[in-house]
Motif scaffolding. Structure first.
Motif, mmCIF file in Angstrom:
data_model
loop_
_atom_site.group_PDB
_atom_site.id
_atom_site.type_symbol
_atom_site.label_atom_id
_atom_site.label_comp_id
_atom_site.label_asym_id
_atom_site.label_seq_id
_atom_site.Cartn_x
_atom_site.Cartn_y
_atom_site.Cartn_z
ATOM 1 N N ALA A 168 24.879 -21.525 -85.359
ATOM 2 C CA ALA A 168 25.073 -21.255 -83.936
ATOM 3 C C ALA A 168 24.710 -22.473 -83.096
ATOM 4 C CB ALA A 168 24.239 -20.054 -83.512
ATOM 5 N N ARG A 169 23.811 -23.333 -83.595
ATOM 6 C CA ARG A 169 23.449 -24.552 -82.867
ATOM 7 C C ARG A 169 24.561 -25.599 -82.946
ATOM 8 N NH1 ARG A 169 17.246 -25.674 -85.028
ATOM 9 N NH2 ARG A 169 16.406 -23.560 -84.647
ATOM 10 N N LEU A 170 25.344 -25.533 -84.026
ATOM 11 C CA LEU A 170 26.378 -26.548 -84.241
ATOM 12 C C LEU A 170 27.642 -26.267 -83.432
ATOM 13 C CD1 LEU A 170 27.410 -29.007 -85.865
ATOM 14 C CD2 LEU A 170 28.096 -27.411 -87.669
ATOM 15 N N LEU A 171 27.944 -25.007 -83.218
ATOM 16 C CA LEU A 171 29.213 -24.645 -82.575
ATOM 17 C C LEU A 171 29.414 -25.305 -81.215
ATOM 18 C CD1 LEU A 171 29.499 -20.866 -83.554
ATOM 19 C CD2 LEU A 171 30.748 -22.808 -84.523
ATOM 20 N N PRO A 172 28.396 -25.334 -80.316
ATOM 21 C CA PRO A 172 28.631 -25.997 -79.020
ATOM 22 C C PRO A 172 28.999 -27.474 -79.154
ATOM 23 C CG PRO A 172 26.664 -24.624 -78.925
ATOM 24 C CD PRO A 172 27.069 -24.690 -80.361
ATOM 25 N N ALA A 173 28.399 -28.156 -80.140
ATOM 26 C CA ALA A 173 28.714 -29.581 -80.334
ATOM 27 C C ALA A 173 30.157 -29.750 -80.795
ATOM 28 C CB ALA A 173 27.757 -30.195 -81.347
ATOM 29 N N LEU A 174 30.616 -28.889 -81.704
ATOM 30 C CA LEU A 174 31.997 -28.984 -82.184
ATOM 31 C C LEU A 174 32.986 -28.705 -81.057
ATOM 32 C CD1 LEU A 174 31.712 -27.160 -85.655
ATOM 33 C CD2 LEU A 174 31.649 -29.614 -85.189
ATOM 34 N N ARG A 213 35.705 -35.048 -87.299
ATOM 35 C CA ARG A 213 35.400 -34.686 -88.679
ATOM 36 C C ARG A 213 33.907 -34.552 -88.928
ATOM 37 N NH1 ARG A 213 36.116 -39.773 -92.674
ATOM 38 N NH2 ARG A 213 35.681 -38.045 -94.072
ATOM 39 N N LEU A 214 33.067 -35.061 -88.006
ATOM 40 C CA LEU A 214 31.630 -35.090 -88.233
ATOM 41 C C LEU A 214 31.035 -33.684 -88.245
ATOM 42 C CD1 LEU A 214 30.618 -38.118 -85.980
ATOM 43 C CD2 LEU A 214 31.030 -38.097 -88.451
ATOM 44 N N ASP A 215 30.073 -33.472 -89.146
ATOM 45 C CA ASP A 215 29.251 -32.254 -89.223
ATOM 46 C C ASP A 215 30.027 -31.031 -89.687
ATOM 47 O OD1 ASP A 215 27.089 -33.750 -88.191
ATOM 48 O OD2 ASP A 215 27.721 -33.321 -86.141
ATOM 49 N N LEU A 216 31.308 -31.169 -90.014
ATOM 50 C CA LEU A 216 32.051 -29.997 -90.472
ATOM 51 C C LEU A 216 31.518 -29.482 -91.806
ATOM 52 C CD1 LEU A 216 35.750 -30.891 -89.578
ATOM 53 C CD2 LEU A 216 34.298 -29.176 -88.497
ATOM 54 N N ASP A 217 30.912 -30.375 -92.600
ATOM 55 C CA ASP A 217 30.359 -29.932 -93.876
ATOM 56 C C ASP A 217 29.203 -28.956 -93.685
ATOM 57 O OD1 ASP A 217 29.081 -32.172 -92.721
ATOM 58 O OD2 ASP A 217 27.957 -32.511 -94.572
ATOM 59 N N LEU A 218 28.572 -28.954 -92.495
ATOM 60 C CA LEU A 218 27.470 -28.037 -92.231
ATOM 61 C C LEU A 218 27.946 -26.607 -92.050
ATOM 62 C CD1 LEU A 218 25.326 -30.150 -89.735
ATOM 63 C CD2 LEU A 218 25.270 -30.122 -92.228
ATOM 64 N N LEU A 219 29.250 -26.420 -91.871
ATOM 65 C CA LEU A 219 29.767 -25.063 -91.692
ATOM 66 C C LEU A 219 29.747 -24.256 -92.975
ATOM 67 C CD1 LEU A 219 32.867 -25.738 -89.402
ATOM 68 C CD2 LEU A 219 30.784 -24.524 -88.758
ATOM 69 N N GLY A 220 29.784 -24.925 -94.129
ATOM 70 C CA GLY A 220 29.839 -24.213 -95.387
ATOM 71 C C GLY A 220 31.264 -23.826 -95.753
ATOM 72 N N THR A 221 31.368 -22.796 -96.596
ATOM 73 C CA THR A 221 32.697 -22.405 -97.092
ATOM 74 C C THR A 221 32.936 -20.903 -96.998
ATOM 75 O OG1 THR A 221 31.800 -22.258 -99.346
ATOM 76 C CG2 THR A 221 32.812 -24.349 -98.691
#
Length: 728
Positions: free
Chosen positions: A333-339, A262-270
């Motif tokens: 784009a930086r977040l996607l690899p972590a997810l 669930r972490l950092d999913l809020d950074l994706l936006g809507t």
């Protein structure tokens, strides 16, 4: 979508094969019904029907404590139920000629039996043995000698104790496999609810429902995991036990990574891209849930087709990074690899579970002595009653409440025009009245509905004059009532009604089936149980000043163990981390359960919903951060042992200890909140965590401290709201 319903037509037709594919609680109910049936048949054929009833009554109340567990845990429980039930039967039998004195004795017996709950939930079946014994003894025909009744009850209880030890040893391996299968099934359910919550992040009503489902499934998984620990971790050494223990340990670790999803999913936006990413991640979680459903089906012995193979995660990452919706300068784009990396860790654990089922472990991660640390305590010390000698104790308050309620039910039953069965009023109140209003309301509705359905069944049986059929239906009702007391109480309510009416008919065939009386007693008893909820109530807000510091202390302890510097010379470090993690899960789970129960209480005494929901949210996030940090240290090798990483971990550890100190007044929180104003996409490291882990470590430590600060702030806000005058 679950795999289990389509599996049912694939079950082999052999009755023996079908028998060993049923759930553990049903298998347990069948063994109980078979044992009682054999005891009743033997004494019915060798002595008389009356003796058979007395003996089987002793077996029935002893059988209440016969649940799927280990032989060493089973016999003290069954023995205690037998002793308490026999003692209650003797008291009721000797005082039967003195109805008014008997009412006082019933109140005393109920108080003693409810006080056994000081030993915890495991004493629940033991506590009800006295109630059932009272009901059965009051239904015995007049003229039966108290000595004869007590003696035959003891014989039946003793015989059932021997039967329970025999069957539990025969079924032990099967119970272990089914407990593990149930834990995997609960994990798969949690994966699906996590997928639903992932799709509905936000403040919508759908999101709130998804979060509620997630919390419920978390609590159920915790219960299933502990039941599996108690069975598997106590198993004698064998290749099968070693394999199943390794699978359970892997499932426990998988829960950790799932929490971190669930972490950092809020950074994706809507926007549309965020919706696509959430949908693709949720689809992967559901696919892994199907894989776990396959694993639990294998444990049950059911053959199922393997789920459709998924594309490699690298392909998923490429498709998301090359999406036309992702602009070149988009920091997401930086977040996607972590997810995707977290999903990969989850997938690795699911695949490891299947490998363990195929090949077994190469070595056991924990020794037998270390595994015993995670088994729930089983002792029955008298010192457990020390904490329950004041009215602040929920156990003492419930014991007094139940004693008054059942005493009132008995005396009202004597005064009613249909007073031939006052014990039914006692039973109706006893099965409905629980320790909190939420469970009482649920039991009230199910009990009334179950009684009506049970009476309809008995009306049908009344047209069949076959004593043998009556006996078989009675035994079936005993087994069903035992099997579904926890899983499906409506089935238990139906079966208990059939059992009570048939027992009364077999004891006094000339009286027929007093169905109208049974319905009236149930309705009145359910209403009385509801009313007595408000006598010496144990509202959840009474325990909050003790439970909140306990939550903070558990999180603080887990933070200390998670960030403690690795010491190769300390072999117990991993065990302490696991123990601290379980304690933190338990503390948050207990708070969530209390908040849910409080929603059924009167509005003016309900728990403060907003701060406690925030505490649970940030507390779970904190647990997820700590789990991610622990996994980063385990899986990312030498870089995590550099001086920079060790210094950052040490500073964060001290900061978390200060922030989560229950005595803290919020020192340092303002500074952490100020630093967190920019802790969004701008602070995402430019390189993926698989290439360079230290920048991601620093960011993870920063958001960990932020959620710790917010957890502590929510706890203080909840305690402050408790001090305000109740709402009117």
């Amino acid at each position: 979508m679950t795999l289990l319903p389509p599996l049912l037509p694939m079950l082999p037709l052999s009755p023996l094969n079908w028998l060993f594919r049923i759930p553990a609680h049903v298998l347990n109910g069948l063994s109980v019904a078979l044992g009682i049936g054999l005891i009743q048949w033997w004494f019915g054929s060798q002595a008389s029907l009356h003796v058979a009833q007395l003996v089987s009554s002793g077996a029935v109340f002893a059988s209440l404590a016969d649940v799927p567990t280990t032989p060493g845990r089973s016999w003290p429980r069954v023995l205690m139920a037998a002793v308490l039930g026999s003692l209650s039967a003797a008291v009721v039998a000797f005082l039967d000629p003195y109805p008014r004195v008997l009412g006082l004795a019933i109140m005393g017996l109920v108080f003693i039996s409810m006080m056994t709950l000081a030993w915890g939930p495991r004493a629940g079946p033991v506590s009800f043995a006295a109630i059932l014994s009272i009901v059965f003894t009051m239904g015995v025909p007049d003229g039966t000698s108290p000595w004869v009744l007590t003696g035959w009850n003891l014989v039946g209880a003793a015989l059932y104790l021997g039967w329970s030890q025999l069957t539990i040893r025969v079924l032990q391996k099967r119970y272990r496999s089914l407990a593990l299968a149930t834990a995997l099934q609960a994990t798969a359910r949690l994966l699906r609810s996590r997928a639903d919550a992932m799709l509905d992040e936000g403040q919508t009503a759908t999101a709130a429902q998804a979060l509620h489902t997630w919390v419920r499934d978390e609590a159920q998984l915790a219960e299933r995991l502990q039941a599996a620990r108690d069975l598997l971790f106590a198993a004698p050494p064998s290749a099968r036990a070693q394999r199943e223990t390794a699978v359970l340990l892997r499932a426990i670790d998988l829960r950790d990574i799932l929490l971190a999803s669930r972490l950092d999913l809020d950074l994706l936006g809507t926007d549309e891209l965020a919706t696509q990413v959430r949908a693709r991640l949720a689809q992967r979680l559901r696919a892994m849930a199907d894989e776990l459903a396959l694993a639990q089906a294998r444990l049950r012995g059911v053959r199922v087709p393997r789920p459709e193979a998924q594309a490699p995660l690298s392909d998923l990452l490429d498709s998301l990074q090359n999406s036309p919706l992702l602009a070149p300068e988009d920091l997401r784009a930086r977040l996607l690899p972590a997810l995707i990396n977290r999903v990969r860790h989850l997938q690795d654990d699911v695949q490891a579970i299947h490998r363990l089922l195929d090949q077994g472990p190469s070595e056991q991660p924990l020794s037998a002595a270390e595994l015993q640390l995670f088994v729930a305590p089983e002792g029955w010390p008298l010192s457990a009653f020390e904490a329950h000698r004041t009215l602040a104790s929920p156990v003492l308050r419930h014991a007094l409440r139940a004693s008054l309620a059942l005493g009132a039910a008995y005396y009202i039953g004597l005064a009613l025009p249909w007073s031939s069965h006052p014990q039914w009023m006692v039973l109706s109140v006893a099965v409905v009245l629980r320790g909190n209003i939420e469970q009482t309301l649920s039991r009230r509705n199910l009990r009334v509905l179950g009684t009506l359905l049970g009476c309809v069944i008995v009306v049908g049986l009344a047209h069949v004059s076959s004593p043998l059929l009556m006996m078989l239906v009675f035994l079936l009702a005993v087994g069903l009532a035992h099997s579904f007391a926890i899983e499906r109480y409506l089935i238990t309510a139906v079966a208990a009604t059939v059992m009570a009416l048939l027992q009364a008919h077999m004891a006094h065939p000339s009286t027929g089936f007093p169905i109208a009386e049974r319905v009236a007693d149930t309705l009145l008893g359910a209403a009385m149980a509801w009313a007595f909820c408000y006598v010496l109530p144990s509202w959840e807000r009474r325990s909050l000043p003790r439970s909140l510091p306990r939550v903070l202390a558990a999180l603080r302890h887990y933070a200390a163990e998670s960030l403690r510097p690795h010491d190769p010379a300390d072999p117990g470090m991993a065990v302490r981390q696991r123990l601290a993690r379980r304690q933190a899960y338990d503390a948050l789970g207990a708070l969530a359960a209390g908040l849910q129960r409080s929603s059924y209480e009167p509005r003016q005494v309900q728990l403060p919903w907003v701060p406690l929901t925030a505490l649970l949210d940030h507390g779970q996030r904190l647990m997820a951060h700590l789990s991610m940090l622990r996994l980063m240290r385990l899986r990312d090798g030498p870089e995590m042992h550099q001086a920079e990483a060790l210094t950052a971990l040490g500073q964060a550890q001290q900061s978390l200890q200060d922030l989560l100190d229950p005595a803290s007044q919020g020192a340092g929180e303002a500074e952490i909140e100020a630093r967190a104003l920019d802790t969004k996409q701008t602070l995402l490291p430019s390189e993926p965590p698989t290439d360079k882990v230290l920048p991601w470590l620093h960011r993870r430590l920063q958001v960990t401290q932020l959620d710790a600060a917010r957890t502590a702030a929510a706890a203080r806000a909840a305690l402050a709201e408790l001090k305000r005058p109740p709402a009117r």
